[in-house]
Design an enzyme around this catalytic site. Structure first.
Site, PDB file in Angstrom:
ATOM      1  N   GLN A  98      29.383  20.730  -7.479  1.00 56.77           N
ATOM      2  CA  GLN A  98      30.074  19.477  -7.166  1.00 56.77           C
ATOM      3  C   GLN A  98      30.934  19.635  -5.902  1.00 56.77           C
ATOM      4  OE1 GLN A  98      29.640  20.752 -10.247  1.00 56.77           O
ATOM      5  NE2 GLN A  98      29.795  19.201 -11.840  1.00 56.77           N
ATOM      6  N   HIS A 147      18.884  27.446 -12.142  1.00 56.74           N
ATOM      7  CA  HIS A 147      19.536  28.614 -12.733  1.00 56.74           C
ATOM      8  C   HIS A 147      18.680  29.876 -12.617  1.00 56.74           C
ATOM      9  CE1 HIS A 147      22.349  25.724 -14.301  1.00 56.74           C
ATOM     10  NE2 HIS A 147      21.427  25.128 -15.034  1.00 56.74           N
ATOM     11  N   ARG A 168      27.788  34.395  -8.745  1.00 57.95           N
ATOM     12  CA  ARG A 168      26.493  34.041  -9.347  1.00 57.95           C
ATOM     13  C   ARG A 168      25.527  33.653  -8.236  1.00 57.95           C
ATOM     14  NH1 ARG A 168      27.182  27.784 -11.665  1.00 57.95           N
ATOM     15  NH2 ARG A 168      27.979  26.947  -9.698  1.00 57.95           N
ATOM     16  N   LYS A 190       0.856  -1.196   0.000  1.00 55.23           N
ATOM     17  CA  LYS A 190       0.000   0.000   0.000  1.00 55.23           C
ATOM     18  C   LYS A 190       0.880   1.230   0.000  1.00 55.23           C
ATOM     19  CE  LYS A 190      -4.565   0.335   0.521  1.00 55.23           C
ATOM     20  NZ  LYS A 190      -5.451  -0.431  -0.395  1.00 55.23           N
ATOM     21  N   PHE A 201      31.815  29.877 -10.947  1.00 57.75           N
ATOM     22  CA  PHE A 201      31.984  28.691 -11.793  1.00 57.75           C
ATOM     23  C   PHE A 201      32.888  29.076 -12.953  1.00 57.75           C
ATOM     24  CE2 PHE A 201      30.373  25.438 -14.908  1.00 57.75           C
ATOM     25  CZ  PHE A 201      30.925  24.350 -14.228  1.00 57.75           C
ATOM     26  N   THR A 249      -3.692  -5.522   0.572  1.00 57.36           N
ATOM     27  CA  THR A 249      -3.061  -4.210   0.799  1.00 57.36           C
ATOM     28  C   THR A 249      -3.931  -3.394   1.754  1.00 57.36           C
ATOM     29  OG1 THR A 249      -4.066  -3.060  -1.082  1.00 57.36           O
ATOM     30  CG2 THR A 249      -2.054  -4.297  -1.515  1.00 57.36           C
TER      31      THR A 249
HETATM   32  O1  URC Z   1      28.391  24.213 -10.414  1.00 54.97           O
HETATM   33  C1  URC Z   1      28.216  23.935 -11.616  1.00 54.97           C
HETATM   34  N1  URC Z   1      28.580  22.709 -12.070  1.00 54.97           N
HETATM   35  C2  URC Z   1      28.418  22.326 -13.368  1.00 54.97           C
HETATM   36  O2  URC Z   1      28.762  21.184 -13.761  1.00 54.97           O
HETATM   37  C3  URC Z   1      27.840  23.267 -14.240  1.00 54.97           C
HETATM   38  N2  URC Z   1      27.529  23.234 -15.576  1.00 54.97           N
HETATM   39  C4  URC Z   1      26.974  24.414 -15.880  1.00 54.97           C
HETATM   40  O3  URC Z   1      26.541  24.746 -17.026  1.00 54.97           O
HETATM   41  N3  URC Z   1      26.938  25.240 -14.785  1.00 54.97           N
HETATM   42  C5  URC Z   1      27.462  24.527 -13.752  1.00 54.97           C
HETATM   43  N4  URC Z   1      27.652  24.843 -12.447  1.00 54.97           N
END
Ligand code: URC
Length: 334
Positions: free
Chosen positions: A267, A295, A198, A21, A181, A66
């Site tokens: 990352q 974004h 950014r 369920k 970035f 269930t």
């Molecule tokens: O922090 C980011 N990692 C990415 O892999 C990536 N790729 C992207 O277009 N912008 C960003 N920003």
């Protein structure tokens, strides 16, 4: 699952089967005198076991309906001493089911907890602090705490193993600077410009996994004897039995790192979050994040002779619903 008889007329074989369920919605009030606690859960219960014949032979004699799983969920919501702790409640529910039904060998219980926070009453203060209301709550965000439990009885009903992961989803965050970035691959497909500053926004999906635990089978017929083993409860700092604290620490670590990190990329920030969750919780074996890069794009106003693109002047942004980046990783304890 026991293997089904395959007749020559059937080109396929039942390779796996689970049923149960989903979306069992429950609000539980726990009254501590005039001070009340509430939890609201969306529960999913799925079972595996000797159920193949229900698919292959239309044999319903092996089917725990269930509907009954829904009723068991509500019953344990009423009687379980663990109801306020979603990891423990899910373990109790899974343990109850695999102990009660001889032919059910695994239970998978997912709990999604919705937020109900106490309304702070500004006119009532306790030692200078705004007093949390004893029985009035508000939904302070769409974030959910997530628990996923497997109770595995395949080695025997007296050798239950619990596998628990937990975390949160839909924790929406944004910072207006402290994120860059640069230095990424540049080739014929590249249109993105490098930026030292950014907006960074994401909706955090975090999940961490505890080491498997052995569980005592319930002793009585009503299966209410599920207890946190004392030695585990006492020595389990950062483990399954300390799950509420782990949840709080993981959330705080995520928010702290997000706010304070001078982010070189999603990352790199994700990796720091995972390291901190591992460092602060001895019982956590691995941590996974999924971070969409939501974004926000500065509006080009050059046609009006207005600079809204250079770093210091970018002030008006359009949130892009799609596409978004999606950065995921698992950090495992060494
Ligand atoms: O922090 C980011 N990692 C990415 O892999 C990536 N790729 C992207 O277009 N912008 C960003 N920003």
């Amino acid at each position: 699952m026991s293997s089904a008889t395959v007749t020559s007329s059937e080109p396929g074989v039942l390779a796996s089967a689970q049923y149960g369920k989903d979306l069992v919605r429950v609000l539980r009030v726990v009254r501590d005198g005039k001070f009340h606690h509430v939890v609201e859960y969306n529960v999913c219960v799925l079972l595996e076991g000797d159920i193949a014949s229900s698919y292959t032979q239309a044999d319903n004699s092996v089917v725990v309906a269930t509907d009954s799983m829904k009723n068991i969920t509500y019953y344990l919501a009423k009687v379980s001493p663990h109801i306020l702790h979603p990891e423990h409640f899910a373990l109790h529910l899974g343990t109850h089911i695999v102990s009660k039904y001889a032919h059910i060998h695994r239970a998978f219980v997912d709990v999604e907890q919705l937020r109900w926070s106490r309304i702070p009453i500004a006119s009532d203060t306790v030692e200078g602090q705004t007093a949390p209301h004893p029985h009035a709550f508000w939904r302070d965000g769409g974030e959910k705490r997530i628990v996923k439990v497997e109770v595995d009885a395949s080695a025997g009903k007296d050798k239950l193993v619990g596998r628990v992961s937990a975390g949160l989803v839909d924790l929406l965050v944004l910072k207006s600077t402290g994120s860059a970035f640069t230095g990424f691959v540049r080739d014929e497909y590249t249109t993105l410009t490098e930026v030292d500053d950014r907006i960074f926004s994401t909706s955090v999906d975090l999940s961490y996994t505890f080491a498997p635990i052995s569980l005592a089978a319930p002793a009585d017929d009503k299966n209410l004897a599920f207890d946190v083993p004392k030695e585990l409860a006492e020595g389990d700092k950062g483990g399954v039995w300390d799950a509420d604290k782990v949840s709080e620490r993981a959330r705080t670590a995520t928010l702290d790192i997000f706010a304070k990190d001078e982010s070189a990329s999603v990352q790199a920030t994700l990796y720091k979050m995972g390291q901190r969750v591992i460092a602060e919780n001895a019982g956590v074996q691995s941590v996974s994040y999924k971070l969409p890069n939501k974004h926000y794009v500065p509006v080009d106003m050059r046609y009006l002779g207005v600079d809204n693109l250079t770093l210091a002047q970018a002030e008006v942004f359009v949130p892009l619903t799609a596409p978004s980046g999606l950065i995921a990783a698992t950090i495992a304890r060494k």
